[in-house]
Scaffold this motif. Structure first.
Motif, PDB file in Angstrom:
ATOM      1  N   ASP A  43      15.023  -3.169 -12.143  1.00  0.00           N
ATOM      2  CA  ASP A  43      15.655  -4.324 -11.132  1.00  0.00           C
ATOM      3  C   ASP A  43      14.799  -4.482  -9.756  1.00  0.00           C
ATOM      4  O   ASP A  43      15.210  -5.026  -8.775  1.00  0.00           O
ATOM      5  CB  ASP A  43      17.198  -4.090 -10.701  1.00  0.00           C
ATOM      6  N   ALA A  44      13.375  -4.001  -9.809  1.00  0.00           N
ATOM      7  CA  ALA A  44      12.591  -4.022  -8.559  1.00  0.00           C
ATOM      8  C   ALA A  44      11.295  -4.457  -8.967  1.00  0.00           C
ATOM      9  O   ALA A  44      10.241  -3.618  -9.093  1.00  0.00           O
ATOM     10  CB  ALA A  44      12.641  -2.690  -8.046  1.00  0.00           C
ATOM     11  N   PRO A  45      11.131  -5.839  -9.014  1.00  0.00           N
ATOM     12  CA  PRO A  45       9.857  -6.387  -9.482  1.00  0.00           C
ATOM     13  C   PRO A  45       8.778  -5.970  -8.439  1.00  0.00           C
ATOM     14  O   PRO A  45       7.564  -6.156  -8.791  1.00  0.00           O
ATOM     15  CB  PRO A  45      10.021  -7.745  -9.664  1.00  0.00           C
ATOM     16  N   ASP A  46       9.103  -5.814  -7.260  1.00  0.00           N
ATOM     17  CA  ASP A  46       7.924  -5.569  -6.047  1.00  0.00           C
ATOM     18  C   ASP A  46       7.786  -4.059  -5.736  1.00  0.00           C
ATOM     19  O   ASP A  46       7.204  -3.886  -4.728  1.00  0.00           O
ATOM     20  CB  ASP A  46       8.377  -6.615  -4.698  1.00  0.00           C
ATOM     21  N   TRP A  47       8.428  -3.420  -6.658  1.00  0.00           N
ATOM     22  CA  TRP A  47       8.386  -1.817  -6.319  1.00  0.00           C
ATOM     23  C   TRP A  47       6.975  -1.506  -6.334  1.00  0.00           C
ATOM     24  O   TRP A  47       6.007  -1.852  -7.103  1.00  0.00           O
ATOM     25  CB  TRP A  47       8.855  -1.234  -7.518  1.00  0.00           C
ATOM     26  N   GLN A  48       6.602  -0.202  -5.800  1.00  0.00           N
ATOM     27  CA  GLN A  48       5.370   0.474  -5.660  1.00  0.00           C
ATOM     28  C   GLN A  48       5.471   1.879  -5.796  1.00  0.00           C
ATOM     29  O   GLN A  48       6.476   2.283  -5.072  1.00  0.00           O
ATOM     30  CB  GLN A  48       4.656   0.131  -4.222  1.00  0.00           C
ATOM     31  N   PRO A  49       4.601   2.501  -6.441  1.00  0.00           N
ATOM     32  CA  PRO A  49       4.995   4.155  -6.727  1.00  0.00           C
ATOM     33  C   PRO A  49       4.743   4.558  -5.322  1.00  0.00           C
ATOM     34  O   PRO A  49       3.942   4.079  -4.568  1.00  0.00           O
ATOM     35  CB  PRO A  49       3.782   4.476  -7.768  1.00  0.00           C
ATOM     36  N   LEU A 114       9.844  11.452   8.779  1.00  0.00           N
ATOM     37  CA  LEU A 114       9.636  11.261   7.249  1.00  0.00           C
ATOM     38  C   LEU A 114       8.335  10.174   7.327  1.00  0.00           C
ATOM     39  O   LEU A 114       8.061   9.547   8.187  1.00  0.00           O
ATOM     40  CB  LEU A 114      10.801  10.485   6.949  1.00  0.00           C
ATOM     41  N   ALA A 115       7.771  10.523   6.053  1.00  0.00           N
ATOM     42  CA  ALA A 115       6.591   9.445   5.771  1.00  0.00           C
ATOM     43  C   ALA A 115       6.954   9.065   4.365  1.00  0.00           C
ATOM     44  O   ALA A 115       6.971   9.793   3.395  1.00  0.00           O
ATOM     45  CB  ALA A 115       5.182  10.358   5.536  1.00  0.00           C
ATOM     46  N   ASP A 116       7.019   7.583   4.404  1.00  0.00           N
ATOM     47  CA  ASP A 116       7.481   6.950   3.221  1.00  0.00           C
ATOM     48  C   ASP A 116       6.225   6.320   2.986  1.00  0.00           C
ATOM     49  O   ASP A 116       5.549   5.294   3.363  1.00  0.00           O
ATOM     50  CB  ASP A 116       8.334   6.096   3.486  1.00  0.00           C
ATOM     51  N   ALA A 117       5.220   6.952   1.710  1.00  0.00           N
ATOM     52  CA  ALA A 117       4.007   6.699   1.325  1.00  0.00           C
ATOM     53  C   ALA A 117       4.244   5.662   0.187  1.00  0.00           C
ATOM     54  O   ALA A 117       4.762   5.998  -0.748  1.00  0.00           O
ATOM     55  CB  ALA A 117       3.157   7.655   1.208  1.00  0.00           C
ATOM     56  N   ARG A 118       3.520   4.608   0.037  1.00  0.00           N
ATOM     57  CA  ARG A 118       3.512   3.602  -1.098  1.00  0.00           C
ATOM     58  C   ARG A 118       2.067   3.327  -1.569  1.00  0.00           C
ATOM     59  O   ARG A 118       1.167   2.999  -0.799  1.00  0.00           O
ATOM     60  CB  ARG A 118       4.092   2.488  -0.799  1.00  0.00           C
ATOM     61  N   VAL A 119       1.768   3.362  -2.978  1.00  0.00           N
ATOM     62  CA  VAL A 119       0.381   3.036  -3.410  1.00  0.00           C
ATOM     63  C   VAL A 119       0.540   1.393  -3.568  1.00  0.00           C
ATOM     64  O   VAL A 119       1.290   1.121  -4.331  1.00  0.00           O
ATOM     65  CB  VAL A 119      -0.069   3.822  -4.709  1.00  0.00           C
ATOM     66  N   VAL A 120      -0.171   0.693  -2.695  1.00  0.00           N
ATOM     67  CA  VAL A 120      -0.550  -0.713  -2.992  1.00  0.00           C
ATOM     68  C   VAL A 120      -1.130  -1.212  -3.912  1.00  0.00           C
ATOM     69  O   VAL A 120      -0.505  -2.038  -4.885  1.00  0.00           O
ATOM     70  CB  VAL A 120      -0.661  -1.228  -1.562  1.00  0.00           C
ATOM     71  N   ARG A 121      -2.313  -0.550  -4.297  1.00  0.00           N
ATOM     72  CA  ARG A 121      -3.174  -0.938  -5.235  1.00  0.00           C
ATOM     73  C   ARG A 121      -3.870   0.413  -5.843  1.00  0.00           C
ATOM     74  O   ARG A 121      -4.305   0.883  -5.017  1.00  0.00           O
ATOM     75  CB  ARG A 121      -4.146  -1.980  -4.961  1.00  0.00           C
ATOM     76  N   LEU A 122      -3.785   0.804  -6.944  1.00  0.00           N
ATOM     77  CA  LEU A 122      -4.675   1.716  -7.612  1.00  0.00           C
ATOM     78  C   LEU A 122      -5.668   1.504  -8.834  1.00  0.00           C
ATOM     79  O   LEU A 122      -5.116   0.701  -9.778  1.00  0.00           O
ATOM     80  CB  LEU A 122      -3.500   2.913  -8.431  1.00  0.00           C
ATOM     81  N   MET A 126     -10.828   3.316  -6.288  1.00  0.00           N
ATOM     82  CA  MET A 126     -10.289   3.108  -5.214  1.00  0.00           C
ATOM     83  C   MET A 126      -8.698   3.052  -5.359  1.00  0.00           C
ATOM     84  O   MET A 126      -8.338   2.678  -6.230  1.00  0.00           O
ATOM     85  CB  MET A 126     -10.644   1.912  -4.406  1.00  0.00           C
ATOM     86  N   SER A 127      -7.977   3.409  -4.253  1.00  0.00           N
ATOM     87  CA  SER A 127      -6.754   3.265  -4.216  1.00  0.00           C
ATOM     88  C   SER A 127      -6.563   2.914  -2.824  1.00  0.00           C
ATOM     89  O   SER A 127      -7.020   3.334  -1.579  1.00  0.00           O
ATOM     90  CB  SER A 127      -5.928   4.526  -4.330  1.00  0.00           C
ATOM     91  N   PHE A 128      -5.318   1.997  -2.547  1.00  0.00           N
ATOM     92  CA  PHE A 128      -5.040   1.475  -1.272  1.00  0.00           C
ATOM     93  C   PHE A 128      -3.647   1.696  -1.179  1.00  0.00           C
ATOM     94  O   PHE A 128      -2.619   1.450  -2.020  1.00  0.00           O
ATOM     95  CB  PHE A 128      -5.377  -0.149  -1.182  1.00  0.00           C
ATOM     96  N   GLY A 129      -3.005   2.249   0.107  1.00  0.00           N
ATOM     97  CA  GLY A 129      -1.924   2.438   0.442  1.00  0.00           C
ATOM     98  C   GLY A 129      -1.308   2.245   1.952  1.00  0.00           C
ATOM     99  O   GLY A 129      -2.015   1.773   2.616  1.00  0.00           O
TER     100      GLY A 129
END
Length: 154
Positions: A43-49, A114-122, A126-129
């Motif tokens: 149920d989360a189409p815009d979710w990111q790891p 707290l650090a809420d880290a999200r991978v925007v593009r893997l 390269m990885s962007f977060g």
């Protein structure tokens, strides 16, 4: 440290890696991995790891006036993105920080962070977060961080 990218990657793996590959001075921050997210909910189409890390408050991290110093906050954000990248990859993969931009929004004192880290593009190389740093006391943002990592062979 070799892990297969297709294996399950859990909290115990992240905590072990945090203790094995992170620089000793960063380990002195006593960071804790509280949550990993690498399976997209239906149920989360815009979710990111990503990952959620906690840096416990310590007077040793403060500058004059009792505010947590920017250096500690930036180390937390960088480390959180490493763990988020490992979660997205579902295992260990060598990487290095290429860029980190931090926008400090307000000071924090006498509070865990707290650090809420999200991978925007893997990608393959390269990885962007992005990382949102929050005061654990009131859950309000302290800083926003964007980063890029080079994925290394190995």
């Amino acid at each position: 440290m070799q892990m297969q990218p297709d294996t399950e990657f859990g909290l115990s793996d992240a905590r072990r890696i945090l203790g094995e590959i992170i620089a000793p001075w960063v380990q002195d921050l006593n960071l804790a991995v509280e949550r990993l997210e690498h399976v997209q909910p239906a149920d989360a189409p815009d979710w990111q790891p990503g990952a959620l890390l906690r840096m416990p408050f310590s007077e040793r991290l403060c500058r004059n006036g009792g505010m947590v110093c920017g250096q500690a906050l930036m180390a937390l954000a960088d480390t959180a993105m490493v763990i988020a990248n490992l979660a997205a990859n579902r295992g260990y993969r060598p990487m290095t920080t290429v860029d980190q931009t931090t926008h400090f929004m307000r000071a924090v004192s006498s509070s865990d962070v707290l650090a809420d880290a999200r991978v925007v593009r893997l990608g393959r190389t390269m990885s962007f977060g992005r990382v949102t740093l929050l005061s654990a006391t009131d859950n309000k943002p302290i800083a926003m961080v964007s980063s890029a990592f080079a994925m290394l062979p190995g």
